[in-house]
Scaffold this motif. Structure first.
Motif, PDB file in Angstrom:
ATOM      1  N   LEU A 123      69.071 -47.155  20.172  1.00  0.00           N
ATOM      2  CA  LEU A 123      68.897 -47.986  21.379  1.00  0.00           C
ATOM      3  C   LEU A 123      70.226 -47.955  22.127  1.00  0.00           C
ATOM      4  O   LEU A 123      71.189 -48.604  21.733  1.00  0.00           O
ATOM      5  N   VAL A 183      68.589 -57.784  22.845  1.00  0.00           N
ATOM      6  CA  VAL A 183      67.247 -57.204  22.684  1.00  0.00           C
ATOM      7  C   VAL A 183      66.901 -57.030  21.202  1.00  0.00           C
ATOM      8  O   VAL A 183      65.787 -57.286  20.765  1.00  0.00           O
ATOM      9  N   LYS A 184      67.876 -56.615  20.392  1.00  0.00           N
ATOM     10  CA  LYS A 184      67.606 -56.420  18.956  1.00  0.00           C
ATOM     11  C   LYS A 184      67.558 -57.743  18.187  1.00  0.00           C
ATOM     12  O   LYS A 184      67.006 -57.808  17.103  1.00  0.00           O
ATOM     13  N   THR A 186      63.957 -54.053  15.881  1.00  0.00           N
ATOM     14  CA  THR A 186      64.442 -55.435  15.886  1.00  0.00           C
ATOM     15  C   THR A 186      65.299 -55.640  14.641  1.00  0.00           C
ATOM     16  O   THR A 186      65.113 -54.958  13.622  1.00  0.00           O
ATOM     17  N   LEU A 213      60.236 -53.066  20.399  1.00  0.00           N
ATOM     18  CA  LEU A 213      61.109 -53.521  21.492  1.00  0.00           C
ATOM     19  C   LEU A 213      60.435 -53.749  22.836  1.00  0.00           C
ATOM     20  O   LEU A 213      60.993 -54.434  23.684  1.00  0.00           O
ATOM     21  N   ARG A 219      60.351 -57.162  24.025  1.00  0.00           N
ATOM     22  CA  ARG A 219      61.659 -57.829  24.158  1.00  0.00           C
ATOM     23  C   ARG A 219      62.477 -57.332  25.336  1.00  0.00           C
ATOM     24  O   ARG A 219      63.485 -57.941  25.687  1.00  0.00           O
TER      25      ARG A 219
END
Ligand code: TXA
Ligand code: MG
Length: 476
Positions: free
Chosen positions: A57, A73-74, A172, A188, A191
């Protein structure tokens, strides 16, 4: 066959339609799509991209604002640093790694010399961070990991970006690392609606890079493996010795004698003391967890409470059993089993399970892997197979490379099984004996070391997916 193909296509289309609605974009690996994705990254957006290990990512590693989005985001703790990805070694010295002190310069030079032996490839070297790197990328630890991935799409994307790209695995926090674009999207898309994913197919290695930290002890550079991967400790030790020899030209120099690679052994620390504090980022015992309670099995985990099996009129064997973890008992008929070859299922079907591992036939020529397939006892295999809800073998043929490539896919597959209450995996080293070098059979020490260390790396992922907890299986 044709209907299976149609079904596969329609499932893929469904996934893509679902995420299109959420405005997340999955693009192809064409040059124009890669260039457009690089532009988005430079505008501050996140872009997930394929590598030979797992999908990353990505964000601009020189931008604090862009890189901080990765953590959001993670759902990753801000103290867990990110790896910087570059297409070549040009900008590492000075731009990513600090070389302002003699010790830092030596660490960075040894890191680059080792990188020249392994990159592009599945290894990350952690060295002293330069001040150009966004502070959040280092997680405040003062050092930064660098990797040149061995994947044509990743390299084209990184070249197009023209900046180092900070990228953790695109899942995640705590979940299974992604080995294809669909895995990234399922974790993701909910998110980050502005995320772009470059679809480059399945990752060929399937587990993340070996992470190696370089430090200076005042007289020599030391290496510590923080995370096992395809490149093992013995291979690294050999490379370090070669680098030291090239640097000093003399095997007897103090520096050469002190060249050392150690492995941070979080596993025995956790087994010894489950409440031990973290002494490094990203060393969590629980990682890669499917959303089903998961446990490890050893050979002695399996107890057959009745020695002879009960045959039904149809000639098949009727058995039932439980997975017992502490005080909790799950029906075996609700268990999802990840196997290696058919070893576990055979042990469940056997009337006399042995507490010692079955010896494996070892041949360096068989399927390119020293673990040759064990002869499959189909009788015990089929008689035991019906007692679990679902079963997948990490490799039917006993190939460790295949098990490595499939392990994350398999952990995600566990989550798709309707009605699953528990998942069970082999503690691999208990089921597969160590490979010994054998001159007569053409197994070199290097091949044996590589096989044993790949097994340890795959086992590490299963161990963490089950939080290191071993369960019992009782069969009646
Ligand atoms: O194969 C890989 O390494 C993939 C691909 C995308 O390159 N990346 C990846 O990143 O797995 P991540 O963040 O999911 O895992 C990197 C691990 C983490 O456990 C992190 O704590 C550790 O490496 N790490 C990264 N930078 C570090 C640093 N500066 N010091 C200590 N540990 C570091
Ligand atoms: Mg990760």
């Amino acid at each position: 066959m044709r209907s299976m193909l149609l079904r596969k296509i329609s499932i893929k289309e469904l996934i893509f339609t679902k995420y299109k609605e959420k405005k997340m974009t999955c693009v192809t690996s064409s040059s124009s799509d890669i260039a457009a994705a690089a532009t988005l990254l430079l505008e501050g957006k996140l872009v997930a991209f394929p590598t030979e290990t797992v999908y990353g990512l990505g964000a601009n590693a020189l931008s604090e604002e862009a890189s901080v989005r990765i953590y959001q985001v993670k759902g990753r703790p801000p103290t867990d640093p990110l790896i910087c990805h570059v297409p070549d070694a040009t900008d590492i010295l000075g731009r990513l790694w600090d070389i302002s002190t003699p010790e830092n310069r030596e660490v960075a030079e040894v890191g680059c010399a080792l990188g020249a032996k392994f990159w592009p490839g599945p290894i990350t070297f952690v060295g002293p961070a330069s001040s150009l790197v966004a502070p959040c990328v280092t997680g405040g630890c003062g050092c930064v990991g660098v990797r040149i991935p061995d994947h044509p799409v990743a390299l084209e994307f990184l070249k197009a970006c023209g900046v180092p790209v900070a990228a953790p695995s695109a899942n995640t926090f705590g979940h299974v690392s992604p080995t294809c674009a669909a895995h990234v999207m399922s974790d993701l898309a909910p998110r980050d609606s502005s995320l772009t994913v470059i679809d480059g197919g399945s990752s060929s290695i399937g587990i993340e890079s070996t992470v190696v930290k370089l430090t200076h002890n005042g007289s020599a550079v030391q290496l510590e493996i923080l995370r096992r991967g395809k490149i093992g400790v013995t291979e690294l030790q050999r490379a370090l010795k070669a680098v030291m020899r090239e640097k000093s030209g003399d095997d007897n120099k103090q520096q050469f004698r002190e060249a050392l690679v150690t492995v941070r052994d979080t596993r025995s620390k956790f087994l010894g003391n489950m409440s031990a504090p973290m002494d490094g980022p990203g060393q969590l015992l629980t990682h890669y967890s499917p959303n089903v309670p998961s446990f490890l099995l050893t050979r002695s985990s399996i107890s057959l409470l009745v020695q002879s099996s009960t045959s039904t009129t149809s000639g098949t064997t009727s058995r039932s059993g439980s997975v017992v973890a502490g005080e909790v008992r799950y029906p075996l008929s609700r268990a999802v089993l990840l196997d290696f070859e058919h070893r576990i299922v055979n042990a469940m079907g056997s009337s006399a399970p042995s507490s010692t591992p079955t010896p494996v036939a070892v041949s360096p020529t068989a399927s390119g892997c020293p673990f040759a397939a064990e002869s499959d006892n189909n009788t015990t295999h089929s008689s035991a197979q019906g007692i679990v809800l679902a079963r997948m073998s990490l490799s039917d043929s006993g190939s460790l490379e295949e098990a490595c490539q499939r392990v994350f896919e398999a952990l995600r597959w566990v989550e798709t099984i309707a009605g699953a209450e528990v998942a069970i995996f082999p503690l691999l080293s208990e089921w597969v004996p160590r490979v010994e070098a054998n001159e007569q059979r053409g197994i070199t020490e290097e091949a044996a070391d590589a096989a044993n260390e790949l097994l340890a790396a795959v086992e590490d992922r299963l161990f963490r997916a089950a939080s290191g907890v071993v369960a019992r299986v009782e069969i009646s």
